[in-house]
Write a protein that holds these residues in place. Structure first.
Motif, short mmCIF file in Angstrom:
data_model
loop_
_atom_site.label_atom_id
_atom_site.label_comp_id
_atom_site.label_asym_id
_atom_site.label_seq_id
_atom_site.Cartn_x
_atom_site.Cartn_y
_atom_site.Cartn_z
N LEU A 1 6.15 3.14 -1.65
CA LEU A 1 5.89 1.84 -0.60
C LEU A 1 7.16 1.57 0.00
O LEU A 1 7.19 1.22 1.25
CB LEU A 1 5.50 0.54 -1.25
CG LEU A 1 4.24 0.72 -2.23
CD1 LEU A 1 3.72 -0.51 -2.90
CD2 LEU A 1 3.12 0.93 -1.16
N ILE B 1 -1.98 2.12 3.62
CA ILE B 1 -1.17 2.40 2.25
C ILE B 1 -0.38 1.14 1.59
O ILE B 1 -0.45 0.56 0.62
CB ILE B 1 -0.36 3.68 2.15
CG1 ILE B 1 -1.14 4.87 2.38
CG2 ILE B 1 0.27 3.66 0.61
CD1 ILE B 1 -0.21 6.11 2.55
N PRO C 1 -2.22 -0.64 -1.41
CA PRO C 1 -1.75 0.26 -2.48
C PRO C 1 -2.58 0.72 -3.64
O PRO C 1 -2.60 1.64 -3.96
CB PRO C 1 -0.40 -0.39 -2.79
CG PRO C 1 -0.59 -1.82 -2.68
CD PRO C 1 -1.49 -1.87 -1.41
N THR D 1 -5.47 2.65 -2.60
CA THR D 1 -4.77 4.15 -2.20
C THR D 1 -4.94 5.16 -3.36
O THR D 1 -5.30 6.42 -3.39
CB THR D 1 -3.65 4.06 -1.30
OG1 THR D 1 -3.87 3.36 -0.28
CG2 THR D 1 -3.05 5.39 -1.08
N THR D 2 -4.41 4.64 -4.41
CA THR D 2 -4.37 5.43 -5.91
C THR D 2 -5.83 6.16 -6.18
O THR D 2 -5.79 7.07 -6.96
CB THR D 2 -3.77 4.72 -6.81
OG1 THR D 2 -4.49 3.52 -7.01
CG2 THR D 2 -2.42 4.32 -6.51
N LEU E 1 2.85 6.76 -6.49
CA LEU E 1 2.27 5.39 -6.02
C LEU E 1 1.87 4.64 -7.42
O LEU E 1 1.97 3.60 -7.53
CB LEU E 1 1.47 5.42 -4.95
CG LEU E 1 0.81 4.06 -4.57
CD1 LEU E 1 2.07 3.24 -4.08
CD2 LEU E 1 -0.21 4.37 -3.31
N SER F 1 5.23 -4.01 -4.01
CA SER F 1 4.53 -4.13 -2.56
C SER F 1 4.71 -5.50 -1.99
O SER F 1 3.86 -5.95 -1.50
CB SER F 1 2.95 -4.09 -2.98
OG SER F 1 2.43 -5.01 -3.99
#
Length: 323
Positions: A5, A26, A30, A33-34, A71, A83
């Motif tokens: 990030l 992203i 976050p 996204t994973t 991430l 984040s």
């Protein structure tokens, strides 16, 4: 730990429009996204799998699988701290809110810089400086302030060092450098032509070069022998590089930032400075309690006025309306 990030935030202003879309998705999502595959991420960010791979490589990963793994680890380790989102100062903010926002931004800048530092690289830089005959310091604009501060620090350590204020003297300084010296170049943007030329001259003379710059594969970073990255969300070319200067100086103590505005073309760009909060608390309290008086005593009182820019003033002076 590889900071996905943080790296994305640092490189985002320099990415293409498509890559910025991926980076923004992203940063905004976050956790989601994973759980996404590369095709799902491309679809959600209105891009393509090849663009996702490209941005992964820009921030130092071989591919999306490696980025997603890093991430996941980052979120598990840092939680919400990893984040964070910057909070801009607005005209509606109270003095307390301004102090809190600026202080938080400066603290976060230092924490992000700590996460970007590679200890092995830092140790090599320390050894180079310790064994060098003379430390040569370079910087332009706000980065020159950092170079001067570094100069004073080395003087206290009885380490021979040199810093010149104008770019022509710095270029001569670089041309006279030898393998027994070490150059430290401060350039947040990594694109300052004067600094690039100085690095080339030092390398031609065999002098090792340490660059202190933002996290991005800039020409300054590519030319330097060693790179120490700093983190700060600054415009690349501006007068008030506040957070980047703070992260370079690594100032200890609580600070308060007072932002003003600089009018440039059709945009308003924030500038500011930082001073110790202990130095201004009493002054601010006094100013807030001051009353208008007909007779001026023997002490000065700072007055601050705000004036809107209407269409007539905008046309006369070429500045944006509504400031």
């Amino acid at each position: 730990m590889q900071n996905v990030l943080l790296r994305l935030r640092e490189v985002q202003p320099s990415l293409s429009s498509t890559e910025r879309q991926i980076a923004q998705f992203i940063l905004d999502n976050p956790d989601e996204t994973t759980t996404l595959t590369i095709r799902e991420l491309a679809r959600r960010s209105f891009s393509s799998p090849s663009s996702v791979v490209r941005i992964c490589r820009v921030i130092g990963f071989q591919g999306y699988k490696e980025l997603r793994h890093a991430l996941t680890l980052e979120l598990a380790t840092l939680g919400e701290n990893g984040s964070h989102r910057e909070k801009d100062i607005t005209p509606q903010d109270s003095l307390q809110e301004i102090v809190e926002k600026v202080t938080h931004k400066n603290i976060q800048s230092l924490l992000d810089t700590q996460r970007l530092l590679l200890l092995d690289e830092l140790e090599q830089c320390v050894e180079l400086i310790a064994n060098a005959r003379t430390v040569l310091l370079f910087g332009i604009g706000s980065s020159l302030c950092v170079a001067k501060d570094t100069y004073l620090k080395f003087l206290r350590l009885d380490k021979p060092c040199v810093v010149n204020e104008d770019s022509h003297s710095q270029l001569l300084q670089a041309r006279n450098a030898t393998a027994q010296d070490v150059g430290i170049v401060f350039s947040y943007s990594g694109q300052t032509m004067e600094m690039i030329q100085c690095i080339k001259e030092m390398k031609a003379g065999g002098a090792p070069v340490i660059a202190v710059t933002r996290y991005y594969p800039s020409e300054v970073a590519q030319l330097a022998d060693h790179v120490l990255y700093v983190a700060a969300n600054e415009s690349l070319f501006r007068n008030g590089a506040m957070s980047s200067r703070l992260s370079q100086l690594n100032v200890n103590g609580e600070v308060v930032g007072i932002n003003s505005a600089k009018l440039a073309s059709t945009e308003v760009e924030g500038i500011g400075y930082a001073i110790a909060i202990s130095d201004v608390t009493d002054t601010l309290e006094s100013l807030m309690n001051e009353e208008t008086r007909d007779k001026v005593d023997n002490h000065g009182v700072l007055g601050i006025t705000v004036q809107s820019v209407d269409s007539e003033v905008s046309e006369a002076y070429g500045v944006p309306e509504g400031v």
